[in-house]
Write an enzyme that holds these catalytic residues in place. Structure first.
Site, short mmCIF file in Angstrom:
data_model
loop_
_atom_site.label_atom_id
_atom_site.label_comp_id
_atom_site.label_asym_id
_atom_site.label_seq_id
_atom_site.Cartn_x
_atom_site.Cartn_y
_atom_site.Cartn_z
N ALA A 1 10.68 -3.49 5.29
CA ALA A 1 10.88 -2.21 6.01
C ALA A 1 10.77 -1.06 5.08
CB ALA A 1 12.04 -2.36 6.80
N LYS B 1 0.84 -1.31 0.07
CA LYS B 1 -0.10 0.16 -0.05
C LYS B 1 0.87 1.26 0.10
CE LYS B 1 1.20 1.02 4.62
NZ LYS B 1 1.88 2.17 4.78
N ASP C 1 -2.02 -1.91 10.41
CA ASP C 1 -2.18 -1.88 8.62
C ASP C 1 -2.64 -3.11 8.31
OD1 ASP C 1 -0.96 0.81 8.46
OD2 ASP C 1 0.83 0.00 7.75
O1 C5P Z 1 0.81 -1.83 14.29
P1 C5P Z 1 2.16 -1.80 13.82
O2 C5P Z 1 2.86 -3.12 14.60
O3 C5P Z 1 2.23 -2.13 12.52
O4 C5P Z 1 3.07 -0.63 14.42
C1 C5P Z 1 4.32 -0.64 14.34
C2 C5P Z 1 4.71 0.59 15.11
O5 C5P Z 1 4.30 1.97 14.62
C3 C5P Z 1 3.98 0.65 16.55
O6 C5P Z 1 4.64 -0.11 17.38
C4 C5P Z 1 4.13 2.17 16.81
O7 C5P Z 1 5.32 2.64 17.30
C5 C5P Z 1 4.05 2.85 15.25
N1 C5P Z 1 2.61 3.20 15.08
C6 C5P Z 1 2.01 4.27 15.70
N2 C5P Z 1 0.60 4.93 15.55
C7 C5P Z 1 0.12 4.14 14.59
C8 C5P Z 1 0.26 2.72 13.80
C9 C5P Z 1 1.72 2.61 14.21
O8 C5P Z 1 2.75 5.19 16.57
N3 C5P Z 1 -1.15 4.44 14.47
#
Ligand code: C5P
Length: 306
Positions: free
Chosen positions: A101, A13, A141
């Site tokens: 990443a 995405k 996501d």
């Molecule tokens: O949910 P996911 O593991 O993909 O998110 C990775 C990191 O990105 C989270 O641990 C956080 O540090 C950051 N994040 C955030 N706010 C969001 C989505 C992700 O701070 N809405």
């Protein structure tokens, strides 16, 4: 239970718009975002097995991908088994097309694909609503990778509302060899916001996707969408990766209508007028030694392939 591998494809995405609000106690930030699924895919093959095992290969550098429980696809398979009371394992093979990443949700696409593949393999038939719930527990996501298309994300990005998008949008992606850590980029944004005057925009208290973004998508008008592209994480990604600025500048110099860092970066997404222009921008970027890919969106979310 199926005896042949189940093949599920899930897309990467781009965040066409990414407004980041304040950080909450759970470490997450509230978001107002618009996702668009693009034609760069993760292919996941699920085969019957007594244990939970994983192999990863693909078109991109996969050396940084964990093969144990740190892998989101592995966690997805185990979460589904636990939830649905399945007493079996699975062997997952992931063929990665989305950069690792890279800010394009490749790991989230793997998790979404693993949910759909295991649901089909085990015949658990959880249905879209419960799969969405499991997806949201795996990562912010992941629900969008299930959903695909174009959608507005609120909350952590996991509360989705479909957005109308007419026609197709042509994007040129500039890939980086070195990835960026999503938590680190969010952390950098918090630091910048804590420094007086370092960034103009303190976290907005109310977050909304601008009407201009939604209207441009609805009209299928890349020329209107280009000036409305915005990513609050961009400034934070550029602190660690000032080299990305030149990719953005070159893309626009070569004819793209506009560009942004995708998600937490470092992939750059350049919006083009049509496929011909995108191919030209891609070729000119490749001439500078960069890795550039022409993709289009929106495309469907995770689905079983025939
Ligand atoms: O949910 P996911 O593991 O993909 O998110 C990775 C990191 O990105 C989270 O641990 C956080 O540090 C950051 N994040 C955030 N706010 C969001 C989505 C992700 O701070 N809405």
């Amino acid at each position: 239970m199926a005896s042949r591998p189940v093949h599920v494809r899930a897309p990467g995405k781009i965040n066409v718009y990414l407004g980041v609000g304040p950080r909450h106690d759970d470490g997450y930030h509230s978001l107002a975002t618009v996702f668009q699924a693009v034609s760069l895919y993760e292919d996941v093959y699920a085969s019957p097995s007594d244990a939970f095992t994983l192999e990863v290969d693909g078109d991109v550098d996969v050396s940084g991908v964990p093969l144990d429980d740190r892998n989101l696809a592995m966690r997805a398979a185990k979460l589904l088994a636990q939830t649905a009371g399945v007493d079996a394992g699975v062997h997952l093979r992931i063929r990665k097309g989305v950069p690792v990443a890279g800010g394009m949700g490749g790991g989230s696409a793997d998790a979404a694909a693993a949910l759909v593949a295991c649901d089909a393999l085990w015949g658990t038939e959880l249905g879209a609503h419960r799969l969405h719930e499991l997806a949201a527990r795996l990562g912010a996501d992941v629900p969008f990778a299930l959903h695909g298309g174009t959608a507005v994300g609120s909350g952590r990005g996991d509360e989705l509302t479909p957005a109308l998008a007419r026609g197709r949008f042509d994007w040129v992606l500039v890939l980086s060899e070195q990835g960026l850590s999503t938590p680190a980029v969010y952390g950098q944004l918090d630091l910048l916001r804590a420094q007086d005057g370092a960034v103009a925009d303190d976290p907005p208290m109310s977050l909304d996707v601008p009407l201009a973004v939604l209207q441009a998508l609805r009209a299928g008008d890349a020329r209107d969408l280009a000036p409305a592209l915005l990513n609050d994480l961009e400034v934070a990604a550029l602190v660690d990766r000032p080299d990305l600025t030149s990719a953005l500048v070159d893309g626009i110099r070569f004819g793209a209508l506009g560009g942004i860092v995708s998600g937490s970066g470092p992939t750059i997404a350049l919006l083009c007028d049509d496929p011909d222009q995108a191919r030209l921008v891609q070729d000119l970027l490749r001439d500078t030694g960069r890795t550039a890919l022409h993709v289009h969106g929106p495309v469907p979310g995770a689905r079983v392939m025939g």
